[in-house]
Scaffold this motif. Structure first.
Motif, PDB file in Angstrom:
ATOM      1  N   ARG A 187       0.832  -1.211   0.000  1.00  0.00           N
ATOM      2  CA  ARG A 187       0.000   0.000   0.000  1.00  0.00           C
ATOM      3  C   ARG A 187       0.863   1.257   0.000  1.00  0.00           C
ATOM      4  N   LEU A 188       1.923   1.230   0.826  1.00  0.00           N
ATOM      5  CA  LEU A 188       2.802   2.388   0.907  1.00  0.00           C
ATOM      6  C   LEU A 188       3.511   2.618  -0.426  1.00  0.00           C
ATOM      7  N   ALA A 189       3.953   1.560  -1.067  1.00  0.00           N
ATOM      8  CA  ALA A 189       4.619   1.695  -2.367  1.00  0.00           C
ATOM      9  C   ALA A 189       3.664   2.271  -3.403  1.00  0.00           C
ATOM     10  N   ALA A 190       2.408   1.827  -3.371  1.00  0.00           N
ATOM     11  CA  ALA A 190       1.423   2.355  -4.318  1.00  0.00           C
ATOM     12  C   ALA A 190       1.140   3.824  -4.047  1.00  0.00           C
ATOM     13  N   ALA A 191       1.094   4.208  -2.767  1.00  0.00           N
ATOM     14  CA  ALA A 191       0.856   5.615  -2.433  1.00  0.00           C
ATOM     15  C   ALA A 191       2.024   6.485  -2.881  1.00  0.00           C
ATOM     16  N   ARG A 192       3.236   6.000  -2.736  1.00  0.00           N
ATOM     17  CA  ARG A 192       4.408   6.749  -3.209  1.00  0.00           C
ATOM     18  C   ARG A 192       4.341   6.933  -4.729  1.00  0.00           C
ATOM     19  N   ALA A 193       3.992   5.854  -5.410  1.00  0.00           N
ATOM     20  CA  ALA A 193       3.922   5.930  -6.872  1.00  0.00           C
ATOM     21  C   ALA A 193       2.829   6.871  -7.333  1.00  0.00           C
ATOM     22  N   GLY A 194       1.787   7.026  -6.520  1.00  0.00           N
ATOM     23  CA  GLY A 194       0.681   7.906  -6.878  1.00  0.00           C
ATOM     24  C   GLY A 194       0.914   9.359  -6.545  1.00  0.00           C
ATOM     25  N   ALA A 195       2.070   9.677  -5.966  1.00  0.00           N
ATOM     26  CA  ALA A 195       2.377  11.063  -5.605  1.00  0.00           C
ATOM     27  C   ALA A 195       3.731  11.463  -6.162  1.00  0.00           C
ATOM     28  N   PRO A 196       3.893  11.448  -7.494  1.00  0.00           N
ATOM     29  CA  PRO A 196       5.186  11.834  -8.090  1.00  0.00           C
ATOM     30  C   PRO A 196       5.480  13.302  -7.777  1.00  0.00           C
ATOM     31  N   GLY A 197       6.723  13.578  -7.557  1.00  0.00           N
ATOM     32  CA  GLY A 197       7.115  14.946  -7.244  1.00  0.00           C
ATOM     33  C   GLY A 197       7.126  15.233  -5.752  1.00  0.00           C
ATOM     34  N   TYR A 198       6.762  14.251  -4.950  1.00  0.00           N
ATOM     35  CA  TYR A 198       6.739  14.431  -3.495  1.00  0.00           C
ATOM     36  C   TYR A 198       7.506  13.285  -2.835  1.00  0.00           C
ATOM     37  N   ASP A 199       8.018  13.559  -1.663  1.00  0.00           N
ATOM     38  CA  ASP A 199       8.670  12.530  -0.863  1.00  0.00           C
ATOM     39  C   ASP A 199       8.198  12.689   0.574  1.00  0.00           C
ATOM     40  N   VAL A 200       8.541  11.739   1.419  1.00  0.00           N
ATOM     41  CA  VAL A 200       8.204  11.851   2.835  1.00  0.00           C
ATOM     42  C   VAL A 200       9.485  11.771   3.653  1.00  0.00           C
ATOM     43  N   VAL A 201       9.490  12.504   4.756  1.00  0.00           N
ATOM     44  CA  VAL A 201      10.570  12.442   5.735  1.00  0.00           C
ATOM     45  C   VAL A 201       9.934  12.100   7.079  1.00  0.00           C
ATOM     46  N   ALA A 202      10.677  11.433   7.930  1.00  0.00           N
ATOM     47  CA  ALA A 202      10.140  11.004   9.222  1.00  0.00           C
ATOM     48  C   ALA A 202      11.136  11.322  10.319  1.00  0.00           C
ATOM     49  N   TRP A 203      10.594  11.621  11.503  1.00  0.00           N
ATOM     50  CA  TRP A 203      11.464  11.844  12.652  1.00  0.00           C
ATOM     51  C   TRP A 203      10.701  11.542  13.938  1.00  0.00           C
ATOM     52  N   ALA A 204      11.462  11.374  15.011  1.00  0.00           N
ATOM     53  CA  ALA A 204      10.896  11.189  16.347  1.00  0.00           C
ATOM     54  C   ALA A 204      11.320  12.376  17.207  1.00  0.00           C
ATOM     55  N   GLY A 205      10.391  12.866  18.025  1.00  0.00           N
ATOM     56  CA  GLY A 205      10.715  13.968  18.924  1.00  0.00           C
ATOM     57  C   GLY A 205      10.567  15.319  18.263  1.00  0.00           C
TER      58      GLY A 205
END
Length: 357
Positions: A187-205
């Motif tokens: 599901r996550l891979a499909a969502a990434r493919a469906g949002a070209p031109g965008y990326d996600v970053v993650a952090w804690a705190g």
């Protein structure tokens, strides 16, 4: 015997010996029992450290807590939340009852504690009262938004109706079990493919320095865009000091903030975020989710939520469920949640009354 309502004096530590510590621990035990009855076991459970931290004032909000006894037995509790930076006419009155009380006693308790809460609020110069009750997807009294309703004879509801409160909004509390998402990676891979031109970053705190200005901007948009029915708050202004205070408050008591943000590839601009609070309970509390208006329509909400579920699976494997609150009229976000696998647990009603004084 009449109801005795007394302020809860907070101890320095949850395990502090003596009367203050004893009173707080009784309050905490009551809150756990009441929440387990209302939402189900563990859904909104907190440790004593987390609960004590949640009652401390922040830059943006103060909380005053009270306990209610009848015949020497703790039968309920009251919290009065007051915004300090915006919407300074508002007071949110939150009431809880012991699970084993008969309906007639719950009704009397809600009536008396609502009166007490309004008196506390009025003494603080507040005239815009907000209340809460159990609700449903539909009911004889429909929310002003047209989504959700209540039974006017329910013991939590009848006192509010009698006092002239208006049911403004109904919230759906829903939960997803990560064990029910064996295809999360797909599901996550499909969502990434469906949002070209965008990326996600993650952090804690804490939000990393490069993203703090963007996070402040998105916090302001979240406050402006969140469906509020007739209980809208004033626009919020966020700066680094407010963000730092929020993050410190959210992390107090031993909790961890897990954030996933969407970034526009061409500019590096933060264009959305979702956050989750991870505490001692195995149920994680999903908090704000927002996408900047100019970047909607690319599936970023679903992408961020799925990415955060993957982060939780990796970093907090013992936290297997996620709970979230959404206004019933917020159909786009509910559609994202339903597609992700969230199922309804219960509904909460949001009520409002303006003081005539």
């Amino acid at each position: 015997m009449s109801l005795v309502v007394t302020p809860l004096e907070l101890p320095e530590r949850w395990d502090e010996p003596g009367p203050r510590g004893d009173a707080f621990r009784a309050f905490h035990a009551h809150a756990e029992r009441s929440n387990a009855m209302r939402f189900g076991p563990d859904v909104v459970a907190r440790s004593p450290e987390e609960r004590l931290a949640s009652l401390q004032p922040s830059l943006a909000e103060a909380c005053r807590a009270f306990v209610a006894h009848r015949d020497g037995q703790l039968v309920g509790a009251l919290k009065v939340y007051t915004p300090l930076l915006e919407s300074t006419d508002v007071a949110e009155i939150v009431i809880s009852a012991e699970p084993d009380l008969p309906d007639a006693e719950v009704l009397d308790l809600v009536e008396e504690l609502t009166t007490h809460g309004e008196q506390v609020a009025a003494g603080l110069g507040r005239g815009d009262f907000r209340g809460g009750s159990l609700a449903a997807a539909s009911g004889a009294v429909t929310a002003a938004t047209g989504f959700g309703g209540v039974d006017p004879d329910h013991p939590e509801v009848a006192p509010l109706v009698a006092r002239g409160y208006v049911l403004e909004q109904v919230y759906r509390i829903s939960m997803v079990d990560l064990a029910a998402l064996p295809d999360l990676d797909e599901r996550l891979a499909a969502a990434r493919a469906g949002a070209p031109g965008y990326d996600v970053v993650a952090w804690a705190g804490e939000t990393p320095a490069p993203h703090r200005a963007g996070m402040c901007r998105l916090k302001e948009q979240m406050a402006a865009d969140a469906p509020g029915g007739g209980v809208l708050f004033e626009p919020e202004v966020w700066d680094d000091a407010r963000l730092a205070d929020f993050e410190a408050s959210a992390a107090s008591g031993g909790r961890t903030i897990r954030t996933v943000a969407a970034v526009e590839g061409a500019t590096g601009e933060l264009v959305g975020f979702t956050s989750a609070f991870v505490g001692t309970s195995t149920v994680v509390n999903q908090q704000d989710t927002v996408v900047a208006g100019a970047h909607r329509g690319h599936g970023l909400g679903a992408l961020m939520k799925l990415a955060n579920l993957a982060e939780l699976r990796e970093h907090h494997p013992n936290h297997t469920r996620v709970v979230t609150w959404n206004a019933e009229e917020n159909r786009p976000m509910l559609a994202v949640n339903e597609a992700t696998g969230f199922v309804t647990v219960v509904h909460d009603g949001v009520w409002k009354r303006r003081s005539v004084s």
